[in-house]
Design an enzyme around this catalytic site. Structure first.
Site, short mmCIF file in Angstrom:
data_model
loop_
_atom_site.label_atom_id
_atom_site.label_comp_id
_atom_site.label_asym_id
_atom_site.label_seq_id
_atom_site.Cartn_x
_atom_site.Cartn_y
_atom_site.Cartn_z
N GLY A 28 2.91 -25.63 -71.74
CA GLY A 28 3.67 -26.48 -70.83
C GLY A 28 2.79 -27.49 -70.11
O GLY A 28 3.12 -28.68 -70.03
N GLY B 255 2.62 -22.85 -68.34
CA GLY B 255 1.42 -22.14 -68.80
C GLY B 255 0.56 -23.08 -69.64
O GLY B 255 0.56 -24.29 -69.42
N GLU C 115 9.24 -27.85 -83.70
CA GLU C 115 8.05 -28.10 -84.52
C GLU C 115 6.87 -27.21 -84.10
O GLU C 115 6.13 -26.70 -84.95
CB GLU C 115 7.65 -29.58 -84.40
CG GLU C 115 6.43 -29.97 -85.20
CD GLU C 115 6.62 -29.80 -86.71
OE1 GLU C 115 7.39 -30.55 -87.29
OE2 GLU C 115 5.98 -28.89 -87.29
N LYS D 174 7.00 -16.25 -87.79
CA LYS D 174 6.82 -17.62 -88.26
C LYS D 174 7.29 -17.79 -89.71
O LYS D 174 7.94 -18.78 -90.04
CB LYS D 174 5.36 -18.03 -88.10
CG LYS D 174 4.97 -18.20 -86.63
CD LYS D 174 3.47 -18.37 -86.46
CE LYS D 174 3.09 -18.64 -85.00
NZ LYS D 174 1.62 -18.56 -84.79
#
EC number: 1.1.1.3
Lengths: 401, 401
Positions: free
Chosen positions: B13, B10, B124, B200
């Site tokens: 990627g 997507g 990361e 997150k």
């Protein structure tokens, strides 16, 4: 147990000892072993200080002790720091330093020596105090071509510019205040003439391009010519004046410069005030990023040194690759760099426009007998020629984005 | 030559494949070896795309190919990403992922599995897009006890709050705009309800405390209740409203929360606008620091993934220590957290003062029939009781420093 020596028990050296004590347990956990200070090298003695019994006066004591595997250099200045650090690396000891003068001058050589000896020479604290920037450049932004680094790298001058801006004071008055507060030294030239920022941007540029940048090649202007009147014009433009140290990758190579710039509120560094530092980075795939924090001070700087110690503890038998060869980087002549300029002059509008063409005039209520204007983007050398032709120039400040 | 596979072609990627091509030479230099994409796993085919011949549909093809040493997971969602990643680690392959849902849910387990297999599981890109924050927390701020992390961690909502603030628009209108621009999904709840930011901050808190934080335990409020009228009050106070995800180390343990906050211009996150993200960190010796950059987007996020690949290439036979155990961290009940509250109400001043005591009233020209006020600092539960007693509450927003 990892035994270390601290060379130089001034502000930062004593901060390192303090941080190691304060966060002893968490540091040991992250380092994988306890860190113990075995020696403190200093010319002085420190009776009554907890490290009293660890003080030595001859660096050879450390060189010759095989128990010491990591040495912290917080003395400052190129010599004797260079002689000491070199001897430590040659003896197979890891070194971390907070000394920007040493790193800017001897970085490539000491990195190569550390590599040859399979130890590490780290220097996170040499730029930006407590702000992680050396390690991020070296091990985080590795997918990018860094196209620009622009930093507020000197806390003293940033404090002064902030105070001038907030209180409308003249340069001499804020310098006196900064000296009284201990932010500026008695001889403040390293800060106010931009030499400190220059060494720091030389270090960052060397890391980005992988070659040795001679800080003497970087065109450097300080903040000594900035006046309260300049600040009034800045306010009129909705801008602030900041001492920026910048390097950019251009078509013709890297260009670098230290000078005051007028920044608009949209600039990521606009809001960096007082003694804080910040480093703006533009990567070709990352885009814009910024690192902000305490650029100086005992504990923040010591925090960066101790982070180096932890990194070394995790790499006791491995050299951490740092791309910074001794091959000299030829910077693009700054006269070829393009900039936008703000000028104050007693010349009249017609003459300004006849020489500079399309400019943007800036007038401040209550200031008479002069006018300000902002040029279009032009080469430094073109501007210099035009400014000489104009004459009657009261001040020149570059305009940032 | 290091051969890698990309799972999920997507936005991110394909960005990874693009970044690897764009900066091929510098990445190879830093990684110490060339990186080659051998497989792209996706349900779809990509006829005409340069990776056309590399597409596979069965993840077992990758599992069973010993040539592939590094796998990139950019599919998103917990399943089937979890099954695939686990299989890759068990087959002794390194994994890097941009998938915050996977990391928040299965982080501890996958980190432990990677360690057991002496490979690496890096993430990361799962927080802050291109901003280096996971690696700085794990390997830069190692001298500190991190006492606070507060971030603007969701670009979509920050874009919306910035637009509401700049243009005085209502929530529904900016949501529509964000959807049209592709910043917000058709079902925008993950962003606007704060779920994305919640995962997150759970990841960051887990890294800081070294234990598993269950994101379901984090009190989470989105931005759906913020109105154009709230923004007018914010402007009157000289503040902006930002969706903050925050965790703090208190005397009683860690507390975490996601909610809109009113920030003053002095706050380091005040100026973080549009789709940018930033993470403020306070360390006990470092003091304040901030990391700022592109929190989302194809290339910035891919930049972070590729930086993980480079880090893996430098640690092919060594596990990078990440302190994040499966032991669950019990967060402090958010009701016990202290906050300052801004309230809009139709109640009168006398009633407000009789219940809340000393408050600061805020009135906006042209807004009638209601009044705003700012409380002193108090526990969440105390506020809830008092607000219920007051009644007629139109809106409540917490006030940041």
């Amino acid at each position: 147990m990892i035994k270390i020596a601290v060379m130089g028990y001034g502000t930062i050296g004593s901060g390192v000892v303090e941080v190691l004590a304060t966060n002893k347990d968490s540091i040991a956990k992250r380092a994988g072993d306890e860190i113990e200070v075995k020696y403190v090298l200093d010319l002085r003695d420190f009776p009554g200080d907890p490290i009293e019994d660890k003080v030595v006066h001859d660096y050879q004591t450390i060189v010759n002790d095989p128990e010491v595997s990591v040495v912290v250099e917080t003395m400052g200045g190129v010599e004797p720091a260079y002689t000491f650090v070199k001897a430590m690396l040659e003896a197979g000891k890891h070194v971390t330093t907070s000394n920007k003068a040493l790193v800017a001058d001897k970085g490539a050589e000491l990195i190569a020596l550390a590599k040859a000896k399979n130890v590490n020479f780290l220097f996170e604290a040499s730029v930006g105090g407590g702000i992680p920037i050396i390690r991020p450049l070296n091990s985080c932004l590795t997918a990018d071509e860094i196209e620009e680094i622009t930093g507020i790298l000197n806390g003293t001058t940033n404090y002064m510019m902030t105070k001038m801006s907030n209180e409308g004071l003249e340069f001499e008055d804020v310098l006196k205040d900064a000296q009284e507060k201990g932010y500026a030294e008695k001889d403040p030239s390293a800060d106010i003439e931009g030499y400190d920022a220059c060494r720091k941007i030389a270090i960052l540029t060397s890391l980005v391009c992988g070659q040795q940048v001679d800080f003497n090649d970087i065109h450097t202007e300080g903040i000594t010519k900035i006046s309260a009147t300049d600040i009034k014009y800045a306010k009129q433009m909705g801008r602030v004046i900041k001492l920026l140290a910048s390097s950019k990758k251009t078509e013709n190579g890297y260009s670098a410069m230290v000078a005051p710039f007028l920044l608009s509120p949209e600039h990521p560094l606009y809001n960096v005030n007082d003694v804080f530092n910040a480093i703006f980075v533009h990567g070709n795939v990352l885009g814009d990023a910024m690192f902000y924090g305490s650029g100086a001070g005992k504990l923040p700087t010591a925090s960066a040194v101790v982070a180096d110690i932890v990194d070394i503890a995790k790499h006791l038998n491995r050299n951490i690759l740092i791309e910074w060869s001794s091959k000299k980087l030829e910077l693009v002549d700054y006269k070829k760099a393009e900039n936008v300029f703000f000028v104050r002059t007693t010349a009249d509008k017609a003459k300004i426009e006849s020489i500079f063409g399309n400019v943007e005039f800036v007038e401040v209520e209550g200031i008479t007998g002069e006018i300000g204007f902002v040029t279009t983007s032009m080469k430094e050398e073109t501007f210099a020629t035009k400014a000489a032709e104009l004459g009657n120039v009261l001040s020149v400040i570059r305009v940032g984005k």
